[in-house]
Design a protein around this motif. Structure first.
Motif, PDB file in Angstrom:
ATOM      1  N   UNK A   1       0.829  -1.206   0.000  1.00 57.88           N
ATOM      2  CA  UNK A   1       0.000   0.000   0.000  1.00 57.88           C
ATOM      3  C   UNK A   1       0.867   1.260   0.000  1.00 57.88           C
ATOM      4  N   UNK A   2       1.934   1.243   0.778  1.00 56.26           N
ATOM      5  CA  UNK A   2       2.846   2.391   0.794  1.00 56.26           C
ATOM      6  C   UNK A   2       3.496   2.571  -0.576  1.00 56.26           C
ATOM      7  N   UNK A   3       3.875   1.461  -1.192  1.00 59.58           N
ATOM      8  CA  UNK A   3       4.471   1.531  -2.526  1.00 59.58           C
ATOM      9  C   UNK A   3       3.480   2.105  -3.538  1.00 59.58           C
ATOM     10  N   UNK A   4       2.223   1.676  -3.452  1.00 61.46           N
ATOM     11  CA  UNK A   4       1.206   2.226  -4.345  1.00 61.46           C
ATOM     12  C   UNK A   4       1.036   3.721  -4.159  1.00 61.46           C
TER      13      UNK A   4
ATOM     14  N   UNK B   1      12.221   7.247  -1.401  1.00 58.83           N
ATOM     15  CA  UNK B   1      13.367   6.763  -0.641  1.00 58.83           C
ATOM     16  C   UNK B   1      12.921   6.130   0.672  1.00 58.83           C
ATOM     17  N   UNK B   2      11.928   6.741   1.325  1.00 55.21           N
ATOM     18  CA  UNK B   2      11.395   6.176   2.566  1.00 55.21           C
ATOM     19  C   UNK B   2      10.779   4.806   2.294  1.00 55.21           C
ATOM     20  N   UNK B   3      10.033   4.690   1.203  1.00 58.23           N
ATOM     21  CA  UNK B   3       9.407   3.415   0.845  1.00 58.23           C
ATOM     22  C   UNK B   3      10.447   2.320   0.648  1.00 58.23           C
ATOM     23  N   UNK B   4      11.515   2.642  -0.045  1.00 61.19           N
ATOM     24  CA  UNK B   4      12.566   1.649  -0.284  1.00 61.19           C
ATOM     25  C   UNK B   4      13.265   1.284   1.027  1.00 61.19           C
ATOM     26  N   UNK B   5      13.522   2.267   1.880  1.00 59.99           N
ATOM     27  CA  UNK B   5      14.162   1.987   3.171  1.00 59.99           C
ATOM     28  C   UNK B   5      13.300   1.050   4.015  1.00 59.99           C
ATOM     29  N   UNK B   6      11.992   1.266   3.979  1.00 56.04           N
ATOM     30  CA  UNK B   6      11.088   0.390   4.738  1.00 56.04           C
ATOM     31  C   UNK B   6      11.113  -1.025   4.177  1.00 56.04           C
TER      32      UNK B   6
END
Length: 206
Positions: A152-155, A189-194
């Motif tokens: 969901x965050x990625x979307x 960047x936050x999404x990838x870090x998560x």
């Protein structure tokens, strides 16, 4: 050289300088990113603690019977997201150079990498075969909650980047104003870090 009065050079009344507009979109994105980090971090912490308590109680292995987590897909997903970081930076750098063609290509590639990550996640879940019924089904919701939350965050990150790309296409952003793409890149960047936090907690330590 004749003497020139300073009053002849500088007008008596000067118009006030235009104040710099605060980067509200970047600030808002930073606050939203902090909220996402706290929320997802709490969910991931709950998953890790639940797994630790399960293993400490000698209830058997954490993974339900018959479930296996291969490493090929998670590692490929990690590589895909790393490539997406490069294209997101490319998009911002291109807009700062007023190179709109490369900006659109970079934004499109970043979104494509996002879709590739989602497709790989769906394939991985099909390989894992988490049970939805039976005695082992109680742990499956935790897996789906963590993995589904990150999807969901990625979307949301993909939608954010797409909207900023459309606004750039409409002329809202240029070399002197890349605020929207800055915000989208920050959230990406936050999404990838998560993902890398989830990659270690779920796919590596299992």
């Amino acid at each position: 050289m004749s003497d020139i009065s300073i009053r002849e050079i500088v007008p008596a009344a000067l118009a006030p300088a235009t104040p710099n507009r605060p980067r509200l979109l970047v600030i808002g994105t930073a606050l939203a990113s902090a909220a996402v980090i706290v929320g997802f971090g709490s969910l991931l912490s709950f998953y890790v603690r639940t797994r630790a308590l399960w293993l400490a109680s000698d209830s058997g292995t954490w993974l339900p019977s018959g479930v296996n987590i291969p490493l090929t897909q998670p590692n490929m997903m990690a590589i895909t997201l790393v490539f997406s970081l490069i294209t997101v930076v490319w998009a911002v750098a291109s807009m700062k150079s007023d190179d709109r063609s490369n900006t659109y290509i970079a934004v499109g590639l970043s979104i494509m990498f996002g879709f590739a990550y989602i497709a790989q996640t769906a394939y991985l879940l099909s390989l894992m075969g988490l049970p939805i019924a039976g005695d082992d089904a109680g742990r499956a919701p935790l897996f789906f909650a963590v993995i589904g939350s990150h999807l969901a965050i990625t979307g949301a990150a993909m939608a954010y980047l797409a909207i900023m790309g459309i606004r750039s296409l409409g002329g809202n952003y240029n070399a002197k104003d890349v605020e929207g793409l800055y915000g989208a890149a920050m959230f990406w960047f936050v999404t990838v870090a998560l993902y890398f936090a989830m990659w270690y907690a779920i796919y590596i330590t299992k």
